[in-house]
Structures are given as structure tokens and as C-alpha cells.
Design a protein around this motif. Structure first.
Motif, short mmCIF file in Angstrom:
data_model
loop_
_atom_site.label_atom_id
_atom_site.label_comp_id
_atom_site.label_asym_id
_atom_site.label_seq_id
_atom_site.Cartn_x
_atom_site.Cartn_y
_atom_site.Cartn_z
N THR A 85 0.62 -1.32 -0.01
CA THR A 85 0.20 -0.29 -0.07
C THR A 85 0.29 1.05 0.26
O THR A 85 1.06 2.00 -0.67
CB THR A 85 -0.90 -0.23 1.41
N ILE A 86 1.97 1.43 0.56
CA ILE A 86 2.90 2.67 1.19
C ILE A 86 3.34 2.26 -0.16
O ILE A 86 3.68 3.81 -0.96
CB ILE A 86 3.91 2.77 2.22
N ASN A 87 4.15 1.04 -1.04
CA ASN A 87 4.20 1.37 -2.73
C ASN A 87 3.61 2.15 -3.24
O ASN A 87 3.92 3.22 -3.94
CB ASN A 87 4.50 0.19 -3.20
N VAL A 88 1.92 1.87 -3.45
CA VAL A 88 1.09 2.12 -4.53
C VAL A 88 1.10 3.95 -3.58
O VAL A 88 1.31 4.33 -5.15
CB VAL A 88 -0.16 2.18 -4.58
N ALA A 89 1.49 4.46 -2.75
CA ALA A 89 0.99 5.91 -2.58
C ALA A 89 2.01 6.11 -2.69
O ALA A 89 1.74 7.75 -3.58
CB ALA A 89 1.07 5.61 -0.99
N ILE A 90 3.59 5.70 -2.52
CA ILE A 90 4.51 6.33 -3.07
C ILE A 90 4.91 6.53 -4.96
O ILE A 90 4.99 7.66 -5.24
CB ILE A 90 5.76 5.93 -2.74
N LEU A 91 4.12 5.48 -5.75
CA LEU A 91 4.09 6.21 -6.66
C LEU A 91 3.69 7.17 -7.12
O LEU A 91 3.36 7.82 -8.02
CB LEU A 91 3.22 4.95 -8.14
N MET A 92 1.77 7.14 -6.51
CA MET A 92 1.07 7.95 -7.36
C MET A 92 0.89 9.74 -6.19
O MET A 92 0.77 10.61 -7.00
CB MET A 92 0.02 7.93 -6.33
N GLY A 93 1.83 9.29 -4.62
CA GLY A 93 1.99 11.14 -4.65
C GLY A 93 3.87 11.48 -4.65
O GLY A 93 4.23 12.35 -4.45
N GLY A 94 4.92 10.53 -5.17
CA GLY A 94 5.83 11.76 -5.56
C GLY A 94 6.87 11.43 -4.43
O GLY A 94 7.00 10.61 -3.50
N ILE A 99 8.75 10.00 1.73
CA ILE A 99 8.84 10.66 3.11
C ILE A 99 7.95 10.31 3.56
O ILE A 99 8.06 10.00 4.77
CB ILE A 99 9.01 12.35 3.16
N TYR A 100 6.15 10.78 3.58
CA TYR A 100 5.03 10.43 4.55
C TYR A 100 5.32 8.79 3.83
O TYR A 100 4.25 7.62 5.89
CB TYR A 100 4.02 11.14 4.62
N GLY A 101 5.89 7.84 3.49
CA GLY A 101 5.37 6.43 3.05
C GLY A 101 6.40 6.05 3.98
O GLY A 101 6.20 4.95 4.82
N THR A 102 7.33 6.71 4.62
CA THR A 102 8.21 6.60 5.60
C THR A 102 7.69 5.91 7.24
O THR A 102 8.34 5.37 7.45
CB THR A 102 10.22 6.37 5.02
#
Length: 113
Positions: A85-94, A99-102
Motif C-alpha cells: 500500500t505504501i509502495n502504491v502511495a509513493i508511486l502516486m504521490g512522488g 517521506i510520508y511513506g517511510t
């Protein structure tokens, strides 16, 4: 930067309770919407919480990250599902989502048994 998502969640619950006393109609309406949106239906609550985690990362909301990671774990999401889920969020959010994914991963580590 160390954040404690348990503390963030506890603080937000206190703030929410105080606000509810000042504006019960608004907060009760929001809580009813929350309950309806996360009720199991065609999609299990776990998946709805994972979507909320991804959105929380991209809107950069610490309280949302803490709340929805905790709820996702309680709804049965495993660590691997949360990481993806974090991976997809990073893809979509750049970059900002990195930063917030980590930081969301730190919340996963805090709430996942």
C-alpha cells in the motif's frame, strides 16, 4: 524525526472529544459517515483501510496515517499488504509520498504485532 503514532492517535482522540463537545452535530455527522464508509460491503473493511492509508500518506496527515494503519492492522492487514500500500502511495504521490511513506512504515512497525 521520530514520531510515536500511538501518542498521535491518543492525542487526536482527546482533541476529537473536546471538539465533539463544542460541535457535536458536525463531529457526529462525520463519525456516521466514517462508520458507513468503512462498513463491510462489496469490499472488506481491511481494503478500505488500506486505501485510507495510501490517501493519508499523500495528503501528509500524521493523525490519518496513525489511525488508518492501526485500523488496517486490526482489520487483518498484514505487514506485506501495508508495505505494498505504501509502495502504491509513493508511486502516486512522488517525492513527498516517499517521506510520508517511510513514516507510515514506522507506524506499521508500531502497530503490527
Amino acid at each position: 524525526m521520530n514520531k510515536n503514532y500511538t501518542d498521535i492517535n491518543q492525542q487526536q482522540r482527546k482533541l476529537g472529544s473536546a471538539f465533539r463537545k463544542e460541535s457535536p452535530d458536525t463531529l457526529n455527522a462525520f463519525l456516521s459517515l466514517h462508520k458507513a464508509a468503512f462498513a463491510p460491503g462489496a469490499m472488506e473493511t481491511k481494503y478500505k483501510e488500506l486505501i485510507a492509508v495510501a490517501i493519508a500518506i499523500n495528503v501528509r496527515c500524521d493523525g490519518c496515517i496513525g489511525s488508518h494503519v492501526e485500523a488496517a492492522v486490526k482489520a487483518g492487514a498484514n505487514r506485506e499488504e501495508l508495505v505494498e500500500t505504501i509502495n502504491v502511495a509513493i508511486l502516486m504521490g512522488g517525492g513527498p509520498a516517499v517521506i510520508y511513506g517511510t513514516q507510515a512504515l514506522a507506524a506499521v512497525d508500531e502497530f503490527y504485532p
